[in-house]
Design a protein around this motif. Sequence first.
Motif, PDB file in Angstrom:
ATOM      1  N   SER A   1       0.820  -1.218   0.000  1.00 60.08           N
ATOM      2  CA  SER A   1       0.000   0.000   0.000  1.00 60.08           C
ATOM      3  C   SER A   1       0.851   1.264   0.000  1.00 60.08           C
ATOM      4  O   SER A   1       0.382   2.326  -0.402  1.00 60.08           O
ATOM      5  CB  SER A   1      -0.951   0.005   1.201  1.00 60.08           C
TER       6      SER A   1
ATOM      7  N   HIS B   1       1.399   3.194  -3.442  1.00 56.19           N
ATOM      8  CA  HIS B   1       0.277   3.896  -4.056  1.00 56.19           C
ATOM      9  C   HIS B   1       0.098   5.253  -3.394  1.00 56.19           C
ATOM     10  O   HIS B   1       0.662   5.532  -2.339  1.00 56.19           O
ATOM     11  CB  HIS B   1      -1.005   3.067  -3.932  1.00 56.19           C
TER      12      HIS B   1
ATOM     13  N   ALA C   1      -5.496   6.235  -2.286  1.00 51.45           N
ATOM     14  CA  ALA C   1      -5.694   4.853  -2.730  1.00 51.45           C
ATOM     15  C   ALA C   1      -5.193   3.845  -1.702  1.00 51.45           C
ATOM     16  O   ALA C   1      -5.601   2.684  -1.716  1.00 51.45           O
ATOM     17  CB  ALA C   1      -4.987   4.629  -4.057  1.00 51.45           C
TER      18      ALA C   1
END
Length: 167
Positions: A12, A15, A19
């Motif tokens: 993660s 991003h 997002a």
Amino acid sequence: MGVFALYTFIDSYNHGWEAAIFPRFASAVVLVGCILILLKAYLPYPLNLLFSEGGDFLSTDEMESTESEDSAMDKPEETGPENPVYVMMGLVTAFAVLGYLFGLLWVAPLFVLVFGRYFDLPTAITVVLIALSMVVVLGFQWIFNIQMGEGLLFEPEFLMVSGGING
């Protein structure tokens, strides 16, 4: 599942912020759940029941005693301010309002302290729960990169009555 959640959590960061919020949060929840399941043998008895096979939080002895108490009509039903449900509703409402005003970092330990005192939890368990509440709040602060210690009353815009420093 834990490996996939760990991969999702780490990935993660590749991003954008918007997002990454949901995958980071969801994978963190899954990771905590996996860790709790892995450590269920070391958890205290009430928490261990949550992760035992069968999923019953109340044991059969407690269920039978609850049913026998329910069948006896000589005990009046608890209503009003002494009912634990109403106390919890009040505590959660106060937690939400005070957390919004002062910041969850400062309100969470106080909430746990009041909860522990009202429900007569042992002091050692209350202290552990207070520390755990701090870890959870600081974890959210780290994961979401937001200030959990600053409530509405600490916002500069709220403190400025005239709308600006120069008036």
